[in-house]
Structure formats: C-alpha cells, structure tokens
Design a protein around this motif. Structure first.
Motif, PDB file in Angstrom:
ATOM      1  N   LEU A 125       0.853  -1.146  -0.181  1.00  0.00           N
ATOM      2  CA  LEU A 125      -0.318   0.118   0.366  1.00  0.00           C
ATOM      3  C   LEU A 125       0.883   0.839  -0.102  1.00  0.00           C
ATOM      4  O   LEU A 125       0.360   2.343  -0.476  1.00  0.00           O
ATOM      5  N   SER A 126       1.654   1.404   0.725  1.00  0.00           N
ATOM      6  CA  SER A 126       3.063   2.204   0.627  1.00  0.00           C
ATOM      7  C   SER A 126       3.225   2.750  -0.541  1.00  0.00           C
ATOM      8  O   SER A 126       3.648   3.405  -0.590  1.00  0.00           O
ATOM      9  N   GLY A 127       3.334   1.271  -1.534  1.00  0.00           N
ATOM     10  CA  GLY A 127       3.986   2.138  -2.556  1.00  0.00           C
ATOM     11  C   GLY A 127       2.856   2.019  -3.959  1.00  0.00           C
ATOM     12  O   GLY A 127       3.265   2.872  -4.505  1.00  0.00           O
ATOM     13  N   ILE A 128       2.271   2.062  -3.331  1.00  0.00           N
ATOM     14  CA  ILE A 128       0.477   2.599  -4.177  1.00  0.00           C
ATOM     15  C   ILE A 128      -0.331   3.382  -4.000  1.00  0.00           C
ATOM     16  O   ILE A 128      -0.290   5.027  -5.160  1.00  0.00           O
ATOM     17  N   ALA A 182       6.407   0.252   6.072  1.00  0.00           N
ATOM     18  CA  ALA A 182       6.484   2.011   5.215  1.00  0.00           C
ATOM     19  C   ALA A 182       7.210   2.602   4.950  1.00  0.00           C
ATOM     20  O   ALA A 182       6.939   2.955   3.727  1.00  0.00           O
ATOM     21  N   ASP A 183       8.077   2.530   4.928  1.00  0.00           N
ATOM     22  CA  ASP A 183       9.543   2.628   4.752  1.00  0.00           C
ATOM     23  C   ASP A 183       9.873   2.051   3.634  1.00  0.00           C
ATOM     24  O   ASP A 183      10.649   2.798   2.073  1.00  0.00           O
ATOM     25  N   PHE A 184       9.906   0.777   3.577  1.00  0.00           N
ATOM     26  CA  PHE A 184      10.579   0.401   2.846  1.00  0.00           C
ATOM     27  C   PHE A 184      10.054  -0.017   1.085  1.00  0.00           C
ATOM     28  O   PHE A 184      10.403   0.274   0.145  1.00  0.00           O
ATOM     29  N   GLY A 185       8.919   0.117   1.313  1.00  0.00           N
ATOM     30  CA  GLY A 185       7.462   0.292   0.031  1.00  0.00           C
ATOM     31  C   GLY A 185       7.354   1.379  -0.409  1.00  0.00           C
ATOM     32  O   GLY A 185       6.896   1.592  -1.389  1.00  0.00           O
ATOM     33  N   GLY A 186       8.193   2.314   0.077  1.00  0.00           N
ATOM     34  CA  GLY A 186       7.774   4.075  -0.781  1.00  0.00           C
ATOM     35  C   GLY A 186       8.844   4.200  -1.441  1.00  0.00           C
ATOM     36  O   GLY A 186       8.398   4.736  -2.269  1.00  0.00           O
ATOM     37  N   ASN A 187      10.366   2.652  -1.644  1.00  0.00           N
ATOM     38  CA  ASN A 187      10.579   3.032  -2.483  1.00  0.00           C
ATOM     39  C   ASN A 187       9.351   2.087  -4.106  1.00  0.00           C
ATOM     40  O   ASN A 187      10.602   2.347  -5.278  1.00  0.00           O
ATOM     41  N   ALA A 188       8.455   1.474  -4.001  1.00  0.00           N
ATOM     42  CA  ALA A 188       8.109   0.771  -5.207  1.00  0.00           C
ATOM     43  C   ALA A 188       7.728   1.546  -6.398  1.00  0.00           C
ATOM     44  O   ALA A 188       8.144   1.012  -7.406  1.00  0.00           O
ATOM     45  N   THR A 189       7.486   2.844  -6.151  1.00  0.00           N
ATOM     46  CA  THR A 189       6.374   3.269  -7.500  1.00  0.00           C
ATOM     47  C   THR A 189       6.846   4.991  -7.364  1.00  0.00           C
ATOM     48  O   THR A 189       7.452   5.624  -6.148  1.00  0.00           O
ATOM     49  N   ALA A 190       7.023   5.953  -8.201  1.00  0.00           N
ATOM     50  CA  ALA A 190       7.553   7.096  -7.696  1.00  0.00           C
ATOM     51  C   ALA A 190       6.300   7.697  -6.871  1.00  0.00           C
ATOM     52  O   ALA A 190       7.358   9.353  -6.482  1.00  0.00           O
ATOM     53  N   VAL A 191       4.869   7.821  -6.652  1.00  0.00           N
ATOM     54  CA  VAL A 191       4.468   8.698  -5.694  1.00  0.00           C
ATOM     55  C   VAL A 191       4.470   7.583  -4.157  1.00  0.00           C
ATOM     56  O   VAL A 191       3.691   7.870  -3.409  1.00  0.00           O
ATOM     57  N   GLY A 192       5.523   6.955  -3.844  1.00  0.00           N
ATOM     58  CA  GLY A 192       5.147   6.135  -2.698  1.00  0.00           C
ATOM     59  C   GLY A 192       5.799   6.933  -1.797  1.00  0.00           C
ATOM     60  O   GLY A 192       5.476   6.763  -0.126  1.00  0.00           O
ATOM     61  N   ALA A 193       7.117   7.517  -1.833  1.00  0.00           N
ATOM     62  CA  ALA A 193       7.139   8.464  -0.712  1.00  0.00           C
ATOM     63  C   ALA A 193       7.893   9.658  -1.193  1.00  0.00           C
ATOM     64  O   ALA A 193       7.971  10.015  -2.137  1.00  0.00           O
ATOM     65  N   LYS A 245      12.420  -0.328 -11.199  1.00  0.00           N
ATOM     66  CA  LYS A 245      13.845  -0.905  -9.948  1.00  0.00           C
ATOM     67  C   LYS A 245      13.230  -0.449  -9.035  1.00  0.00           C
ATOM     68  O   LYS A 245      13.630  -1.082  -8.223  1.00  0.00           O
ATOM     69  N   GLY A 246      12.166  -0.082  -8.638  1.00  0.00           N
ATOM     70  CA  GLY A 246      11.761   0.232  -7.636  1.00  0.00           C
ATOM     71  C   GLY A 246      11.176  -1.037  -6.928  1.00  0.00           C
ATOM     72  O   GLY A 246      11.382  -1.461  -5.599  1.00  0.00           O
ATOM     73  N   VAL A 247      10.130  -1.575  -7.680  1.00  0.00           N
ATOM     74  CA  VAL A 247       9.475  -3.398  -7.027  1.00  0.00           C
ATOM     75  C   VAL A 247      10.773  -3.931  -6.356  1.00  0.00           C
ATOM     76  O   VAL A 247      10.478  -4.739  -5.753  1.00  0.00           O
ATOM     77  N   VAL A 248      11.880  -4.172  -7.568  1.00  0.00           N
ATOM     78  CA  VAL A 248      12.976  -5.243  -7.057  1.00  0.00           C
ATOM     79  C   VAL A 248      13.702  -4.828  -5.563  1.00  0.00           C
ATOM     80  O   VAL A 248      13.434  -5.538  -5.021  1.00  0.00           O
ATOM     81  N   ILE A 249      14.156  -3.357  -5.322  1.00  0.00           N
ATOM     82  CA  ILE A 249      14.475  -3.079  -4.007  1.00  0.00           C
ATOM     83  C   ILE A 249      13.588  -2.964  -3.365  1.00  0.00           C
ATOM     84  O   ILE A 249      13.566  -3.722  -1.887  1.00  0.00           O
ATOM     85  N   THR A 250      12.726  -2.838  -3.693  1.00  0.00           N
ATOM     86  CA  THR A 250      10.902  -2.804  -2.278  1.00  0.00           C
ATOM     87  C   THR A 250      10.935  -4.741  -2.058  1.00  0.00           C
ATOM     88  O   THR A 250      11.381  -4.480  -0.477  1.00  0.00           O
ATOM     89  N   ALA A 251      10.826  -5.045  -2.823  1.00  0.00           N
ATOM     90  CA  ALA A 251      10.673  -7.388  -3.031  1.00  0.00           C
ATOM     91  C   ALA A 251      12.113  -7.267  -2.379  1.00  0.00           C
ATOM     92  O   ALA A 251      11.949  -8.537  -1.298  1.00  0.00           O
ATOM     93  N   ILE A 252      13.540  -6.877  -2.028  1.00  0.00           N
ATOM     94  CA  ILE A 252      14.543  -7.707  -1.670  1.00  0.00           C
ATOM     95  C   ILE A 252      14.800  -7.028  -0.462  1.00  0.00           C
ATOM     96  O   ILE A 252      15.177  -7.882   0.694  1.00  0.00           O
ATOM     97  N   THR A 253      14.250  -5.659  -0.126  1.00  0.00           N
ATOM     98  CA  THR A 253      15.025  -5.057   1.156  1.00  0.00           C
ATOM     99  C   THR A 253      13.504  -6.308   2.032  1.00  0.00           C
ATOM    100  O   THR A 253      13.115  -6.592   3.212  1.00  0.00           O
ATOM    101  N   ILE A 254      12.043  -5.923   1.549  1.00  0.00           N
ATOM    102  CA  ILE A 254      10.946  -7.116   2.727  1.00  0.00           C
ATOM    103  C   ILE A 254      11.338  -8.464   2.470  1.00  0.00           C
ATOM    104  O   ILE A 254      11.063  -9.230   3.713  1.00  0.00           O
ATOM    105  N   VAL A 255      12.012  -9.365   1.479  1.00  0.00           N
ATOM    106  CA  VAL A 255      12.582 -10.735   2.318  1.00  0.00           C
ATOM    107  C   VAL A 255      13.739 -10.246   2.589  1.00  0.00           C
ATOM    108  O   VAL A 255      13.533 -10.864   3.716  1.00  0.00           O
ATOM    109  N   VAL A 256      14.404  -9.402   3.423  1.00  0.00           N
ATOM    110  CA  VAL A 256      15.211  -8.908   3.905  1.00  0.00           C
ATOM    111  C   VAL A 256      14.991  -9.294   5.485  1.00  0.00           C
ATOM    112  O   VAL A 256      15.204  -9.438   6.218  1.00  0.00           O
ATOM    113  N   ALA A 257      13.593  -8.667   5.209  1.00  0.00           N
ATOM    114  CA  ALA A 257      13.153  -7.340   6.257  1.00  0.00           C
ATOM    115  C   ALA A 257      12.019  -8.982   7.447  1.00  0.00           C
ATOM    116  O   ALA A 257      12.060  -9.086   8.818  1.00  0.00           O
TER     117      ALA A 257
END
Length: 427
Positions: free
Chosen positions: A326-329, A367-378, A403-415
């Motif tokens: 949701l933070s990416g949307i 919320a913080d990492f999900g903000g990277n997903a799209t241009a309007v996420g943060a 690029k953002g979706v990839v980074i968000t997925a990686i950071t959430i998988v680590v978290a």
C-alpha cells in the motif's frame, strides 16, 4: 459513514494526484469540522484524535536547522569529496553517494537529504559525462532505506513514535541493525540493478579529480556553530527520556539557538521550511482523528485481529507485506497516519511485549521500504523526480517503478526473517 466517505475521497485524491494533496487534506479536514463529525477540542487539543503538535514542531525545528546548515556548503563538500575518493569510477561514485545519502537521511530526514544531494549529483554526473538518472534513483532508494533507521529519518517514523510511545533510542536499537543489513544487500545489488550505467571517458574522470571540495565550504564559522548545535540536538534526541525533554522541544531549541547565533537572514532559513508539508500533516491528523473518534479505527483493528486469529507472528507478517504494497501505491505518510491507530489497538491484545513491539517495527519497515516501490510511494521520490525534470533528465513513472519494485521486494524479503528471528525466536 461521513468520516469514512470524506477520508476515502480525500485519500483517492491524494493517491491519484487529481488535485494537490494539501487541498485534499485540508479540504477533508474542513468538511469534517463543518459537518460536526469532529470539533475544535478533538481536532486541536486531543492527542488521540487531533493534530499531533509534537510531529509538526519536530519537523519545523529540523527544517530550520537544515535551512541554516544549507548556507555552509557542507553537503556539496561531502559529495565532491566522495566523488574524488571514488577516483571518478561511476560505480564507486554511486556507492559512496548512496551510502552518504543513507547515513544523512537517518539524521536529517530523507526529503531534506535528497534536496541537498541531488543537485550535487547532477554536477558530478555532468562532469563525468554520464546519465544522472540511475544515480538519482539509487539515492532515492538509499534515502528511504536509511531514513528508516531513526525516529527523525522518515516522516512515517515520527508518526509511529508519537502513536506508540517509542523513543529515539528504541529506533536506534531495533531499526538501525535492520537498516545496516539492508544497506549491505542494497550495495551488492546496485551493479546488477543499474547494469550498463557505469561507462565513462578517461578525460571526464580528470575533470572530476580537478574539483576542489574545500571551495564548497562557504562559511567555516557557521559550520562550526551548526556542528555544535547538531551535536547538542542529537544528544537531546538520544537522551530525551533521561532529560525529560520531548524531541520536538529539543529540535525547536536547537533551531532557536542557531537562528540567534548564526546571523543568517530570516528569508534564508525560513525558505527551507516546507509549509505545505506541515499543513498537509495537520489536515491528515484531523481526518484520521475523526476516524478514531467515531470508532472506525477500533472496528478495523478488531477485524484485523480476527483475521490473524490472535497469532502475533501472522499479524506482523501481514502488516509488513500489506504496508509495503500500500505504501508503494500511495504516499506512505497518509498510510501510516491511518494504520498506526489500528496497530495501537492490536498491541492492546498482545501480551508479550516483544511481540507488541514487532507489530510497530513491521509497520515501520513495510511503510519505509515500500515507499521505494513507485514514484509516488514516498515524498523523497516526488522531490527527486521534480529536480530531475527541471534539470532536463526526466524520470518516467515506469522507469522508476521497474527498479523500485525490485528493491522493495528485496528489502521486505530481508526484513521478514529479521522480525521473525529477533522478536519470536531469540526474544
């Protein structure tokens, strides 16, 4: 029903950008006040259902401090220093600038950091003769990751701390280790994520190596004053539980001292205050407060609790993933302002303190990492895209999102395993 309808309409307007987000937030707040859904007592004086003045004044104080600090040229100095230490290698320049951005975002807030670092990045990339877009995107990712480390690094963290009672030290102890791990993984991913962006001509490298970072420092005496005040402010943040002084008061005191001793004109430091952001927060707090006042948040919390069947680990993972999506949307600030009362209600039904804390850290990380997903996420994303456009290097929504979706997925998988191991296995 009125509170829900007004909030949903305002939220849609904010998410779709059909109108300015400030107009949507203040318009929604005004409508709720006019219809009597909430009143001045609940909107302006209640900690649970009104404007959180601690958040507003903490941001205001830090904005003023950064406005004075901007006059010293220290940020330009750091960026040029990093480029020279990287020997002009584009990959090493990207790694150094992203790490500087991440660390600075933890202590200044990520929006302020990208505002100061992005123009210097454009300068360095221009001297190297390379496309600055990958560097700007990477810095945004780093700012959203690094900003998660502290209470003041990302606006959603300020809201979470206010709702939960978590301190500056709590964020340092619980979120900073996760952010360090995320940054290591992020650095390893950069070469593959931006493959093909690191080719540079030898003569261009010489141009960068000829830059003199010392020339960037415009006022050494002011820089010393700012350093002393910032040290005192961060000491106040870390020890506010011992000193019994709220972070908002610490920030305002630091801003006041700098204003009195710096000699910087009012116009110079007040130009750094983002009044639209502060008013946006105010309108948002009033709308969310109306949902609390009318019982909507309590009902939502009970439904989430029923969906997880009282299992804290399931609730933590659900909050982490849903928050990231949701933070990416939509912008993660209104999302966290809406979700934090829900998490607060959920924590009341959790008996183990470590499990209750894990709910808050799941919200912060998602919320913080999900903000990277799209241009309007943060907010930082929007700021950098605007800077790039004005500089003649437009960043499309989909270029950022790929690029953002990839980074968000990686950071959430680590978290996810971090939260499981720390609060359920090793607690």
């Amino acid at each position: 029903m009125i509170a829900v309808v007004v909030f949903v309409i305002a939220y849609v307007l904010i998410a779709t950008e059909w109108t300015h987000k400030l107009l949507a937030a203040l318009g929604g707040a005004a409508l709720l006040l006019a219809l009597g859904v909430t009143d001045s007592e609940h909107a302006f004086y209640s900690h649970d259902t009104g404007i959180d003045w601690d958040v507003i004044f903490l941001l205001l104080g830090m904005m003023i401090i950064v406005g004075v600090l901007r006059r010293t040229g220290i940020f330009e100095y750091i960026a040029i220093w990093a480029a020279k230490r990287a020997k002009g290698s584009p990959l090493r320049v990207m790694i150094l600038l992203t790490l500087i951005t991440a660390v600075a975002s933890a202590f200044l807030d990520n929006v302020t950091t990208v505002l100061l670092i992005a123009p210097v990045t454009l300068l360095v990339c221009d001297r190297l003769g390379i496309n600055p877009v990958p560097f700007l995107i990477a810095e945004v990712f780093a700012s959203n990751i690094g900003g998660a480390a502290t209470l003041i690094g990302d606006p959603p963290n300020i809201i979470i701390a206010s709702r939960s009672g978590l301190t500056f030290n709590d964020f340092l102890i619980h979120m900073t280790p996760l952010v360090v791990i995320e940054l290591v993984v992020f650095t390893l991913v950069l070469p593959r994520l931006f493959r093909g962006s690191f080719t540079v001509e030898a003569d261009k490298v010489e141009n960068v190596l000829r830059l003199n970072e010392r020339e960037a420092i415009q006022d050494t005496r002011l820089l010393i004053k700012c350093g002393v005040v910032l040290l005192a402010v961060f000491t106040g943040f870390v020890g506010h539980a011992v000193f019994h002084v709220a972070p908002s008061v610490v920030a305002l005191l630091g801003a006041g001292v700098l204003v009195l001793t710096s000699g910087v004109s009012t116009k110079d430091y007040m130009s750094s205050v983002e009044w639209q952001t502060l008013l946006f927060f105010a309108g948002l707090f009033i709308m969310v407060g109306a949902l609390v006042k009318t019982g909507v948040i309590g009902d939502l919390a009970r439904q989430v609790g029923n969906a997880t069947d009282g299992r804290p680990l399931l609730a933590v993972m659900l909050i982490l993933v849903v928050s990231a999506v949701l933070s990416g949307i939509v912008d993660n600030i209104p999302y966290v302002a809406t979700m934090s009362p829900v998490v607060l209600e959920l924590t009341k039904s959790v008996t183990d303190p470590s499990h209750a804390h894990a709910l808050w850290w799941a919200l912060a990380a998602g919320a913080d990492f999900g903000g990277n997903a799209t241009a309007v996420g943060a907010s930082a994303n929007v700021v950098v895209i605007g800077i790039a456009l004005r500089a003649g290097h437009p960043i499309s929504f989909w270029e950022f999102t790929r690029k953002g979706v990839v980074i968000t997925a990686i950071t959430i998988v680590v978290a996810a395993p971090y939260l499981w191991l720390r609060y359920f296995v090793l607690a």
